[in-house]
Design a protein around this motif. Structure first.
Motif, short mmCIF file in Angstrom:
data_model
loop_
_atom_site.label_atom_id
_atom_site.label_comp_id
_atom_site.label_asym_id
_atom_site.label_seq_id
_atom_site.Cartn_x
_atom_site.Cartn_y
_atom_site.Cartn_z
N THR A 87 0.79 -1.17 0.12
CA THR A 87 -0.17 -0.11 -0.09
C THR A 87 0.73 1.23 -0.05
O THR A 87 0.66 2.20 -0.74
CB THR A 87 -0.79 -0.06 1.24
OG1 THR A 87 -1.72 -1.18 1.26
CG2 THR A 87 -1.81 1.26 1.26
N ARG A 91 -4.24 -0.70 -12.23
CA ARG A 91 -4.51 -1.80 -11.12
C ARG A 91 -3.80 -1.61 -9.70
O ARG A 91 -4.58 -1.79 -8.80
CB ARG A 91 -3.90 -3.05 -11.85
CG ARG A 91 -4.09 -4.26 -11.02
CD ARG A 91 -3.67 -5.44 -11.54
NE ARG A 91 -2.09 -5.28 -11.87
CZ ARG A 91 -1.19 -5.52 -10.62
NH1 ARG A 91 -1.48 -5.87 -9.55
NH2 ARG A 91 0.14 -5.32 -11.00
N LYS A 92 -2.81 -1.06 -9.70
CA LYS A 92 -2.10 -0.68 -8.41
C LYS A 92 -2.81 0.38 -7.60
O LYS A 92 -2.90 0.64 -6.39
CB LYS A 92 -0.55 -0.48 -8.48
CG LYS A 92 0.34 -1.67 -8.96
CD LYS A 92 1.64 -1.18 -9.02
CE LYS A 92 2.23 -2.36 -9.55
NZ LYS A 92 3.74 -2.27 -9.46
N THR A 93 -3.37 1.31 -8.54
CA THR A 93 -3.91 2.55 -7.80
C THR A 93 -5.30 2.82 -7.77
O THR A 93 -5.73 3.89 -7.39
CB THR A 93 -3.07 3.70 -8.41
OG1 THR A 93 -3.57 3.85 -9.71
CG2 THR A 93 -1.39 3.86 -8.05
N LYS A 117 -7.60 1.93 -6.02
CA LYS A 117 -8.09 1.80 -4.41
C LYS A 117 -7.97 3.26 -3.89
O LYS A 117 -8.86 3.67 -3.21
CB LYS A 117 -7.50 0.95 -3.55
CG LYS A 117 -5.77 0.92 -3.42
CD LYS A 117 -5.33 -0.18 -2.58
CE LYS A 117 -3.87 -0.25 -2.74
NZ LYS A 117 -3.41 -0.74 -4.05
N PHE A 118 -7.07 3.99 -4.52
CA PHE A 118 -6.70 5.52 -3.84
C PHE A 118 -7.76 6.38 -4.53
O PHE A 118 -8.14 7.37 -3.83
CB PHE A 118 -5.41 5.74 -4.29
CG PHE A 118 -4.22 4.91 -3.74
CD1 PHE A 118 -4.47 4.61 -2.12
CD2 PHE A 118 -3.36 4.65 -4.57
CE1 PHE A 118 -3.40 3.78 -1.69
CE2 PHE A 118 -2.52 3.61 -4.04
CZ PHE A 118 -2.77 3.10 -2.52
N GLU A 127 -11.01 6.16 -4.58
CA GLU A 127 -11.93 6.09 -3.65
C GLU A 127 -11.95 6.76 -2.29
O GLU A 127 -12.87 6.90 -1.46
CB GLU A 127 -12.45 4.55 -3.43
CG GLU A 127 -12.84 3.79 -4.57
CD GLU A 127 -13.37 2.31 -4.50
OE1 GLU A 127 -12.96 1.90 -3.27
OE2 GLU A 127 -13.53 1.57 -5.27
#
Length: 292
Positions: free
Chosen positions: A42, A71-73, A75-76, A78
């Motif tokens: 994270t 794909r890695k980012t 979640k950020f 949101e």
């Protein structure tokens, strides 16, 4: 050494060999569960996200057109950070609103070093300003560009704070009416007067500037009183735009918000413009939108 806690019962664990790929295995002293602790990406992913966000790099230039990055980012995106509640009084704060779209506006408040709060709304209204200002302690001086609904919110939430109208925006408002190349002598002189606002650095200079504005009104009174008639014979002031420009300055003088920065009762250097928030924050937001 940092102790590893069991994810099942929370007790301390001991090393218990390694798995085939080399990762450390752990065994709980209490419940005897065996597990491997996965690596948390994270922090590194978040640094990657911020590095891209504050740079000029675009996703299409990344390897794989940015698919791995997204794909890695993902979640950020949101995350919705909430501004803190500021209970310490500031000597001076700067307030402004930046429009990101037709129905998207961000109201921002900052001091000389940090952003104190922000509020996302559809338009600059008194209710939106109140929502922003209610979370910040009343400052001594507020520097504003005179956004819609701000004066109403200021009287309600920060009634004891002094208001300094940004002289750059006051000058720009005059320029909108006179243009940078006035075609009349009165317009050229008024445009010059608005530019001279930046040279006012003392109380005597402020009084002299107000006196010059009064002399301008007297000198061009006959010219400003000229009337023209429309196709229906209805009279109308011929130089209405010049009168509006002059009235915008008169309103600020009468309200006592044009030269607040020269107030001798203030025990700190007060800024006369909103450049701190315009150049330091709003410009960065606009640049971020252009790049991404």
């Amino acid at each position: 050494m940092r102790k590893i806690k069991c994810p099942y019962c929370g007790f301390d664990c001991i090393k218990y060999g390694k798995i085939r790929i080399g990762s450390q295995r752990w065994r709980c002293r209490e419940c005897h569960q065996v597990f491997t602790k996965p690596y948390d990406h994270t922090n590194s992913d978040f640094r990657l996200f911020l590095q891209w966000l504050f740079s000029k790099n675009v996703q299409k230039d990344m390897p794989g057109a940015g698919r791995n990055f997204r794909r890695k980012t993902v979640k950020f995106w949101e995350l919705w950070p909430l501004p803190p509640k500021v209970e310490t009084q500031r000597s001076i704060v700067f307030i402004d609103g930046i429009h990101l779209g037709r129905k998207a506006c961000i109201l921002i408040c900052c001091d000389e070093k940090h952003v104190l709060g922000w509020y996302v709304c559809r338009a600059e209204r008194a209710q939106a300003w109140e929502a922003l200002m209610n979370r910040i302690a009343t400052p001594k001086v507020v520097v504003s560009d005179g956004g819609t609904g701000f004066r109403k919110a200021l009287k309600k939430v920060w009634p004891k704070a002094k208001l300094q109208r940004c002289i750059f925006h006051a000058s720009q408002q005059v320029k909108r009416y006179t243009t940078t190349r006035p075609k009349t002598l009165a317009g050229a002189e008024l445009y010059g007067l608005s530019n001279d606002l930046f040279k006012v650095n003392s109380t005597d200079a402020a009084l002299n500037w107000v006196r010059r504005l009064t002399d301008w009104k007297i000198k061009h009174k006959a010219f400003l009183d000229e009337v023209s008639y429309d196709e229906y014979g209805k009279p109308r002031l011929k130089h209405e735009r010049l009168l509006k420009a002059e009235q915008s300055l008169i309103v600020l003088i009468k309200s006592g918000t044009l030269f607040t920065y020269l107030d001798e009762t203030l025990d700190f250097d007060c800024s006369s413009t909103n450049n701190r928030i315009e150049g330091g924050i709003n410009a960065q937001l606009r640049a971020m939108l252009r790049y991404h």
